[in-house]
Motif scaffolding. Structure first.
Motif, mmCIF file in Angstrom:
data_model
loop_
_atom_site.group_PDB
_atom_site.id
_atom_site.type_symbol
_atom_site.label_atom_id
_atom_site.label_comp_id
_atom_site.label_asym_id
_atom_site.label_seq_id
_atom_site.Cartn_x
_atom_site.Cartn_y
_atom_site.Cartn_z
ATOM 1 N N SER A 130 17.200 22.082 -24.590
ATOM 2 C CA SER A 130 16.001 21.700 -25.386
ATOM 3 C C SER A 130 14.758 22.205 -24.573
ATOM 4 C CB SER A 130 15.224 20.239 -25.084
ATOM 5 O OG SER A 130 16.137 19.263 -25.294
ATOM 6 N N THR A 131 13.460 22.692 -25.106
ATOM 7 C CA THR A 131 12.630 22.926 -24.558
ATOM 8 C C THR A 131 11.576 22.832 -23.016
ATOM 9 O OG1 THR A 131 11.021 22.111 -25.180
ATOM 10 C CG2 THR A 131 11.260 23.957 -26.706
ATOM 11 N N ARG A 132 11.710 23.529 -22.248
ATOM 12 C CA ARG A 132 11.197 22.924 -21.099
ATOM 13 C C ARG A 132 11.030 21.945 -20.799
ATOM 14 N NH1 ARG A 132 11.145 25.538 -15.332
ATOM 15 N NH2 ARG A 132 11.225 28.090 -16.329
ATOM 16 N N ALA A 133 9.502 21.922 -22.166
ATOM 17 C CA ALA A 133 8.230 20.533 -21.475
ATOM 18 C C ALA A 133 9.652 19.430 -22.201
ATOM 19 C CB ALA A 133 7.514 20.245 -22.592
ATOM 20 N N ASN A 134 10.560 19.680 -23.092
ATOM 21 C CA ASN A 134 11.222 18.242 -23.695
ATOM 22 C C ASN A 134 12.896 17.978 -22.587
ATOM 23 O OD1 ASN A 134 9.575 18.047 -26.323
ATOM 24 N ND2 ASN A 134 10.702 19.175 -27.458
ATOM 25 N N ALA A 135 12.792 18.194 -22.063
ATOM 26 C CA ALA A 135 13.723 18.322 -21.655
ATOM 27 C C ALA A 135 13.662 17.669 -20.238
ATOM 28 C CB ALA A 135 14.717 19.756 -20.189
ATOM 29 N N THR A 136 12.257 18.060 -19.819
ATOM 30 C CA THR A 136 11.898 17.682 -18.185
ATOM 31 C C THR A 136 11.298 16.216 -18.747
ATOM 32 O OG1 THR A 136 11.291 20.103 -17.632
ATOM 33 C CG2 THR A 136 9.383 17.265 -16.440
ATOM 34 N N ALA A 137 10.594 15.776 -19.702
ATOM 35 C CA ALA A 137 10.460 14.989 -20.242
ATOM 36 C C ALA A 137 11.751 13.833 -20.342
ATOM 37 C CB ALA A 137 9.223 15.222 -21.887
ATOM 38 N N LYS A 138 13.089 14.220 -20.993
ATOM 39 C CA LYS A 138 13.766 13.138 -20.840
ATOM 40 C C LYS A 138 14.313 13.009 -19.771
ATOM 41 C CE LYS A 138 15.815 15.524 -25.044
ATOM 42 N NZ LYS A 138 16.518 16.571 -25.244
ATOM 43 N N LEU A 148 16.697 17.784 -9.205
ATOM 44 C CA LEU A 148 17.277 19.213 -9.370
ATOM 45 C C LEU A 148 15.515 19.375 -9.319
ATOM 46 C CD1 LEU A 148 17.332 17.692 -13.058
ATOM 47 C CD2 LEU A 148 19.587 18.621 -11.401
ATOM 48 N N ASN A 149 16.161 21.190 -9.533
ATOM 49 C CA ASN A 149 15.253 21.933 -8.891
ATOM 50 C C ASN A 149 15.078 22.699 -10.482
ATOM 51 O OD1 ASN A 149 13.325 24.509 -8.959
ATOM 52 N ND2 ASN A 149 14.823 25.500 -6.709
ATOM 53 N N LEU A 150 14.120 22.180 -11.463
ATOM 54 C CA LEU A 150 13.647 22.338 -12.961
ATOM 55 C C LEU A 150 13.266 23.705 -12.180
ATOM 56 C CD1 LEU A 150 12.961 19.040 -14.293
ATOM 57 C CD2 LEU A 150 14.327 20.176 -13.998
ATOM 58 N N ALA A 151 12.540 24.231 -12.139
ATOM 59 C CA ALA A 151 11.763 25.390 -12.022
ATOM 60 C C ALA A 151 13.058 27.240 -12.151
ATOM 61 C CB ALA A 151 10.733 25.865 -10.651
ATOM 62 N N GLN A 167 24.476 32.234 -17.246
ATOM 63 C CA GLN A 167 23.899 33.892 -16.410
ATOM 64 C C GLN A 167 22.803 33.939 -15.994
ATOM 65 O OE1 GLN A 167 24.479 37.624 -18.574
ATOM 66 N NE2 GLN A 167 26.286 37.826 -16.987
ATOM 67 N N SER A 168 21.504 33.886 -16.250
ATOM 68 C CA SER A 168 20.295 34.121 -16.099
ATOM 69 C C SER A 168 19.769 33.404 -14.541
ATOM 70 C CB SER A 168 18.777 34.318 -17.102
ATOM 71 O OG SER A 168 18.311 34.622 -16.276
ATOM 72 N N ILE A 169 20.038 31.849 -15.121
ATOM 73 C CA ILE A 169 19.662 31.619 -13.919
ATOM 74 C C ILE A 169 20.703 31.730 -12.281
ATOM 75 C CG2 ILE A 169 20.224 28.887 -12.772
ATOM 76 C CD1 ILE A 169 20.083 27.986 -15.218
ATOM 77 N N ARG A 170 22.099 32.540 -12.574
ATOM 78 C CA ARG A 170 23.185 32.854 -11.778
ATOM 79 C C ARG A 170 22.324 33.856 -10.741
ATOM 80 N NH1 ARG A 170 26.881 36.258 -11.398
ATOM 81 N NH2 ARG A 170 27.514 36.101 -14.072
ATOM 82 N N LEU A 171 22.087 34.843 -11.431
ATOM 83 C CA LEU A 171 21.044 35.771 -11.394
ATOM 84 C C LEU A 171 20.382 35.446 -10.758
ATOM 85 C CD1 LEU A 171 22.941 38.007 -13.637
ATOM 86 C CD2 LEU A 171 23.520 37.732 -11.700
ATOM 87 N N HIS A 172 19.208 35.069 -10.679
ATOM 88 C CA HIS A 172 18.006 35.118 -10.624
ATOM 89 C C HIS A 172 17.375 34.226 -9.788
ATOM 90 C CE1 HIS A 172 17.736 37.602 -13.922
ATOM 91 N NE2 HIS A 172 16.785 37.785 -13.247
ATOM 92 N N ALA A 173 18.409 32.877 -9.594
ATOM 93 C CA ALA A 173 18.376 31.598 -8.578
ATOM 94 C C ALA A 173 19.056 32.567 -7.106
ATOM 95 C CB ALA A 173 19.101 30.598 -8.498
ATOM 96 N N THR A 174 18.043 32.302 -5.845
ATOM 97 C CA THR A 174 18.484 33.102 -4.797
ATOM 98 C C THR A 174 19.594 31.755 -4.004
ATOM 99 O OG1 THR A 174 16.429 32.051 -3.589
ATOM 100 C CG2 THR A 174 16.636 34.338 -4.814
ATOM 101 N N GLY A 175 20.710 32.532 -3.120
ATOM 102 C CA GLY A 175 21.795 31.865 -2.845
ATOM 103 C C GLY A 175 21.111 31.784 -1.443
ATOM 104 N N GLU A 176 22.235 31.179 -0.697
ATOM 105 C CA GLU A 176 21.747 31.597 0.979
ATOM 106 C C GLU A 176 21.688 33.332 1.436
ATOM 107 O OE1 GLU A 176 25.015 31.528 5.409
ATOM 108 O OE2 GLU A 176 25.965 30.743 3.116
ATOM 109 N N GLY A 177 20.984 33.615 2.758
ATOM 110 C CA GLY A 177 20.381 34.946 2.263
ATOM 111 C C GLY A 177 19.728 35.428 0.642
#
Length: 247
Positions: A130-138, A148-151, A167-177
């Motif tokens: 779903s789009t961000r708006a619709n997913a968030t509304a659900k 959940l960190n929807l950002a 893949q995009s989330i995994r590469l751009h969300a920041t983990g430890e350090g």
């Protein structure tokens, strides 16, 4: 049931836990189908007679399949997809009050989200068609957005398959350090066989649940090594997430 206290071994592990929304955390299919029909006819001028499976697909992908199955030719050099997504958000938003009446939360979804959130150094978000708006509304309608960190989520607002969103989330969300999450630290929880395949392509360990229409055999054939009957046992969900990220 109160979640158990994580062990010292679990505390040393960094995790990125991705959740599919529809038929994993909740089910608002009846409302969503009505919104699809309204948006499709508004944009194309043709009724949406033939639907398609939403399993593993984003709204962008579904729109083009709707067109093919309903014999709608798109004019070149037009932004019809953007128009459809905008119309879909309007149509779904107009049905907001129907979500609680016609939708439902999957058993144990809220408790499992809270349990996984109690695991140290763990970030939870969603990968949704779903789009961000619709997913968030659900999620907000059923109070499932709290942990959940929807950002940093991935949504069908862009014309990419779910594997690319993962893949995009995994590469751009920041983990430890401040580093990107590795494939070994990333889990995708879903009840869909196409989502299981998307997880393997996108670099995440699939954790399958039998909430949708897929059978255990279909989920395992798609590549899932871990399959839970549902989310009703938060302790089992925590254990599965730990096992997936500690190999």
């Amino acid at each position: 049931m109160r979640p158990r206290t994580p062990t010292a071994e679990e505390s040393a592990i960094s995790r990125l836990v991705l959740w599919n929304i529809d038929l994993t955390l909740l089910d608002v299919g009846q409302v969503m189908r009505a919104a699809y029909a309204e948006a499709f006819e508004k944009v194309t001028g043709e009724p949406l007679v033939y639907l398609t499976s939403s399993a593993g697909r984003t709204d962008s992908e579904m729109f083009f399949e709707f067109c093919a199955r309903n014999y709608v030719d798109l004019e070149p050099d037009t932004d019809t997809l953007a128009d459809f997504l905008a119309a879909l958000e309007t149509a779904f938003g107009a049905r907001h009050e129907q979500l609680l009446a016609k939708g439902r939360v999957m058993p144990g979804a809220a408790a499992s989200l809270a349990a996984v959130a109690s695991m140290p150094d763990t970030v939870q978000t969603v990968v949704s068609g779903s789009t961000r708006a619709n997913a968030t509304a659900k999620l907000v309608a059923f109070g499932l957005d709290t942990h959940l960190n929807l950002a940093v989520g991935g949504f069908g607002s862009v014309n990419y398959p779910k594997s690319s969103l993962i893949q995009s989330i995994r590469l751009h969300a920041t983990g430890e350090g401040g580093r990107a999450y590795t494939e070994e630290e990333t889990v995708f929880v879903t009840g869909s066989a196409p989502d299981v395949r998307a997880a393997l392509i996108g670099g995440a360990t699939p954790l399958a649940v039998l909430n949708g229409t897929a059978t255990e055999g279909q989920l395992r054939e798609a590549g899932a090594q871990m399959v839970l009957p549902d989310l009703s046992d938060p302790r089992a969900v925590m254990t599965a997430v730990h096992r997936a990220t500690s190999r």
